[in-house]
Design an enzyme around this catalytic site. Sequence first.
Site, short mmCIF file in Angstrom:
data_model
loop_
_atom_site.label_atom_id
_atom_site.label_comp_id
_atom_site.label_asym_id
_atom_site.label_seq_id
_atom_site.Cartn_x
_atom_site.Cartn_y
_atom_site.Cartn_z
N GLY A 76 -44.29 -13.06 -79.77
CA GLY A 76 -44.52 -12.08 -81.17
C GLY A 76 -44.16 -12.84 -82.17
O GLY A 76 -45.01 -13.74 -82.75
N SER A 77 -42.87 -12.99 -82.81
CA SER A 77 -42.26 -13.95 -84.05
C SER A 77 -42.55 -15.41 -83.26
O SER A 77 -43.03 -16.36 -84.23
CB SER A 77 -41.07 -13.74 -84.03
OG SER A 77 -40.60 -12.35 -84.34
N PRO B 172 -48.05 -9.93 -75.19
CA PRO B 172 -46.58 -9.17 -74.67
C PRO B 172 -45.75 -9.95 -74.65
O PRO B 172 -44.41 -9.54 -74.84
CB PRO B 172 -47.22 -8.63 -73.20
CG PRO B 172 -48.76 -8.70 -73.48
CD PRO B 172 -48.97 -9.72 -74.41
N GLN C 83 -36.62 -10.60 -90.86
CA GLN C 83 -35.62 -11.79 -90.45
C GLN C 83 -36.10 -12.94 -90.49
O GLN C 83 -35.74 -14.21 -90.71
CB GLN C 83 -35.12 -11.25 -89.08
CG GLN C 83 -34.22 -12.18 -88.37
CD GLN C 83 -32.94 -12.05 -88.99
OE1 GLN C 83 -32.13 -11.14 -89.31
NE2 GLN C 83 -32.37 -13.18 -89.41
N GLY D 186 -32.86 16.42 -96.74
CA GLY D 186 -31.68 17.15 -95.92
C GLY D 186 -32.27 17.76 -94.66
O GLY D 186 -33.27 16.98 -94.00
N GLU E 151 -47.03 -9.37 -89.60
CA GLU E 151 -47.11 -10.60 -90.19
C GLU E 151 -45.75 -11.44 -90.21
O GLU E 151 -45.59 -11.88 -91.43
CB GLU E 151 -47.89 -10.55 -91.68
CG GLU E 151 -48.90 -9.66 -91.59
CD GLU E 151 -50.08 -10.45 -90.91
OE1 GLU E 151 -50.25 -11.48 -91.13
OE2 GLU E 151 -50.76 -9.72 -89.91
N GLY E 152 -45.05 -11.40 -89.40
CA GLY E 152 -43.68 -12.06 -89.23
C GLY E 152 -42.56 -11.16 -89.82
O GLY E 152 -42.95 -10.65 -90.93
N THR E 153 -41.54 -11.02 -89.15
CA THR E 153 -40.55 -10.08 -89.43
C THR E 153 -39.59 -10.56 -90.71
O THR E 153 -39.86 -11.79 -91.00
CB THR E 153 -39.58 -9.95 -88.26
OG1 THR E 153 -38.82 -10.76 -88.16
CG2 THR E 153 -40.40 -9.35 -87.15
N THR F 38 -50.74 -11.99 -81.37
CA THR F 38 -49.61 -11.40 -80.62
C THR F 38 -49.87 -11.16 -79.13
O THR F 38 -51.03 -10.64 -78.95
CB THR F 38 -48.79 -9.93 -81.13
OG1 THR F 38 -48.98 -10.21 -82.64
CG2 THR F 38 -47.82 -9.59 -80.89
C1 LIG Z 1 -48.16 -1.71 -86.45
C2 LIG Z 1 -48.31 -3.12 -86.05
C3 LIG Z 1 -49.44 -3.94 -86.21
C4 LIG Z 1 -49.70 -4.98 -85.86
N1 LIG Z 1 -50.80 -5.79 -86.05
C5 LIG Z 1 -51.14 -6.91 -85.37
C6 LIG Z 1 -52.37 -7.58 -85.58
O1 LIG Z 1 -53.44 -6.98 -85.94
N2 LIG Z 1 -52.75 -8.74 -84.93
C7 LIG Z 1 -51.51 -9.51 -84.06
O2 LIG Z 1 -51.85 -10.51 -83.73
N3 LIG Z 1 -50.30 -8.78 -84.11
C8 LIG Z 1 -49.96 -7.73 -84.68
N4 LIG Z 1 -48.83 -7.07 -84.78
C9 LIG Z 1 -47.70 -7.78 -83.97
C10 LIG Z 1 -46.69 -8.19 -84.88
O3 LIG Z 1 -47.07 -9.39 -85.40
C11 LIG Z 1 -45.41 -8.77 -83.92
O4 LIG Z 1 -44.86 -7.41 -83.63
C12 LIG Z 1 -44.31 -9.47 -84.63
O5 LIG Z 1 -44.72 -10.76 -84.82
C13 LIG Z 1 -42.95 -9.46 -84.26
O6 LIG Z 1 -43.14 -9.61 -82.76
P1 LIG Z 1 -42.41 -8.96 -81.61
O7 LIG Z 1 -42.66 -7.58 -82.01
O8 LIG Z 1 -42.91 -9.43 -80.28
O9 LIG Z 1 -40.87 -9.11 -82.00
P2 LIG Z 1 -39.86 -9.92 -81.59
O10 LIG Z 1 -40.40 -11.63 -82.01
O11 LIG Z 1 -39.65 -10.02 -80.02
O12 LIG Z 1 -38.75 -9.76 -82.44
C14 LIG Z 1 -37.67 -9.00 -82.18
C15 LIG Z 1 -36.52 -8.99 -82.98
O13 LIG Z 1 -35.84 -10.22 -83.00
C16 LIG Z 1 -36.05 -10.98 -84.34
N5 LIG Z 1 -36.10 -12.22 -84.23
C17 LIG Z 1 -37.05 -13.02 -83.55
N6 LIG Z 1 -37.06 -14.27 -83.47
C18 LIG Z 1 -35.74 -14.59 -84.16
C19 LIG Z 1 -35.08 -15.79 -84.39
N7 LIG Z 1 -35.57 -16.99 -84.11
N8 LIG Z 1 -33.85 -15.41 -85.02
C20 LIG Z 1 -33.39 -14.26 -85.24
N9 LIG Z 1 -33.86 -13.10 -85.10
C21 LIG Z 1 -35.07 -13.35 -84.65
C22 LIG Z 1 -36.99 -10.37 -84.94
O14 LIG Z 1 -37.01 -10.32 -86.58
C23 LIG Z 1 -37.03 -8.54 -84.69
O15 LIG Z 1 -36.16 -8.06 -85.24
C24 LIG Z 1 -48.51 -5.81 -85.15
C25 LIG Z 1 -47.43 -5.02 -84.71
C26 LIG Z 1 -47.11 -3.61 -85.41
C27 LIG Z 1 -46.02 -3.21 -85.39
#
Ligand SMILES: Cc1cc2nc3c(=O)[nH]c(=O)nc-3n(C[C@H](O)[C@H](O)[C@H](O)COP(=O)(O)OP(=O)(O)OC[C@H]3O[C@@H](n4cnc5c(N)ncnc54)[C@H](O)[C@@H]3O)c2cc1C
Length: 395
Positions: free
Chosen positions: A143-144, A140, A379, A351, A375-377, A138
């Site tokens: 993410g997904s 900044p 969604q 409550g 690990e992939g949301t 991941t």
């Molecule tokens: C506690 C924690 C531990 C983590 N540990 C690690 C780690 O060890 N190593 C690492 O590399 N990463 C790590 N991560 C990062 C994590 O993998 C990412 O947060 C995750 O991949 C989601 O990316 P994002 O937060 O940028 O959200 P985004 O990708 O910006 O998504 C935001 C929202 O939009 C939705 N969305 C995104 N794309 C689509 C689409 N095409 N269609 C519909 N909806 C969509 C998503 O479901 C989500 O609800 C960690 C995150 C957390 C919170």
Amino acid sequence: MQLAIDPATQKRVDGIRALGASQIRPLGLEADRLGRPTPPDHPFFELLLKAGQGRTRWPGEDTPDPGVDDGPRAGSSRTVLLLAEEMSYWDRGVAVSFPGPGLGEPPLLSMGTLDQKRRFLGPFIEPDRPRWGSFAMTEPGAGSDVAAIATSARKDGGDWILNGAKSFAANASRADWIVVWATVDASLGREGHRAFVVERETPGLADFQVERKMGLKAYESTSFTLADCRVPGANLIGGEEHYAQRAGFKGAMRSFNATRPLVAIMAVGIGRAALDESLVFAREHDLLGDPRVRDRLERVRRRLRLARLLCWRAAWLADHGRPNILEASMAKATAPSVALEATLLGTDLLGEVGARGDHLLEKLFRDVKAMDIVEGTGQVQRIVMARQLVQLPRS
Ligand SMILES: Cc1cc2nc3c(=O)[nH]c(=O)nc-3n(C[C@H](O)[C@H](O)[C@H](O)COP(=O)(O)OP(=O)(O)OC[C@H]3O[C@@H](n4cnc5c(N)ncnc54)[C@H](O)[C@@H]3O)c2cc1C
């Protein structure tokens, strides 16, 4: 699929249970109260080493691969799930803080050369001290959509030069090494991805910042930067030939197929803890006479068991060398939402007690949300599964 748990594995689960009540849950509550991760020099981690934790699943080059069988064995995916559920029952944040190669291990196991396994997993066979590995995909701005990673890798003689920024990498600032995903050409998308092992003392690896989180505070999720980090060619996981024909991306996905059921079963552990706590609270406050309360409690127990079976199925397939991409996504899409339902039920029952912020159920409610994200949301899993159902290619 074999569902029975052999006596040796059950003994290990029982060991975690004992440790859970005496150490894991109190440490998790303490980290939550203090709002910071358990420090790496905490005596708990030495204790874990003595108890046989913090090891790699790699058996070492002299130990033949035991092959596949139908039941859990040491190192099998299913055994890992059984232990992970029990650890997360007591505290998922503490579970992730355990020493070990962590999420950096699956890419090394699935793509690494023998020399890389020897160098990076070897020290975790009989660790002389608590050691951690880390995994950083991941960023900044990515993410997904992992195809959007911008950390660059440029060849320079026999070395690689990495530049970029990573975020939320578990245990990164205490790790001996971090598996860093970078791109040789951002216009190639996933085909440009390469995985490197970046060692702790590499010049240019810097700016470690522990992120603030709403829950799971016992382990560090850390951002860092790579500024002209020179990494030897020998640290490119799998070597250059591995990356022909999209093998790099496939390697990342294989890692996630191994870790999604693990994250899912951890959610089951949190959900089970919430169910138990809800039952205790409901009993103490004479709520069990209400059929609506009983109905919700029963629904949560039933759905947690279904989620666990999905996780076990994904692990069983992995242990038998069969594709598990769909089952891994199903487990990951299902378990966190069930666990969220469990903690929501608990906080509903509390409550005003829950609103004070000092009840375990309130903490579990804050802990569980991240399970849907990492690990992939959920969604994104649903998108992947729906495309697969109607036979569309991966987007
Ligand atoms: C506690 C924690 C531990 C983590 N540990 C690690 C780690 O060890 N190593 C690492 O590399 N990463 C790590 N991560 C990062 C994590 O993998 C990412 O947060 C995750 O991949 C989601 O990316 P994002 O937060 O940028 O959200 P985004 O990708 O910006 O998504 C935001 C929202 O939009 C939705 N969305 C995104 N794309 C689509 C689409 N095409 N269609 C519909 N909806 C969509 C998503 O479901 C989500 O609800 C960690 C995150 C957390 C919170």
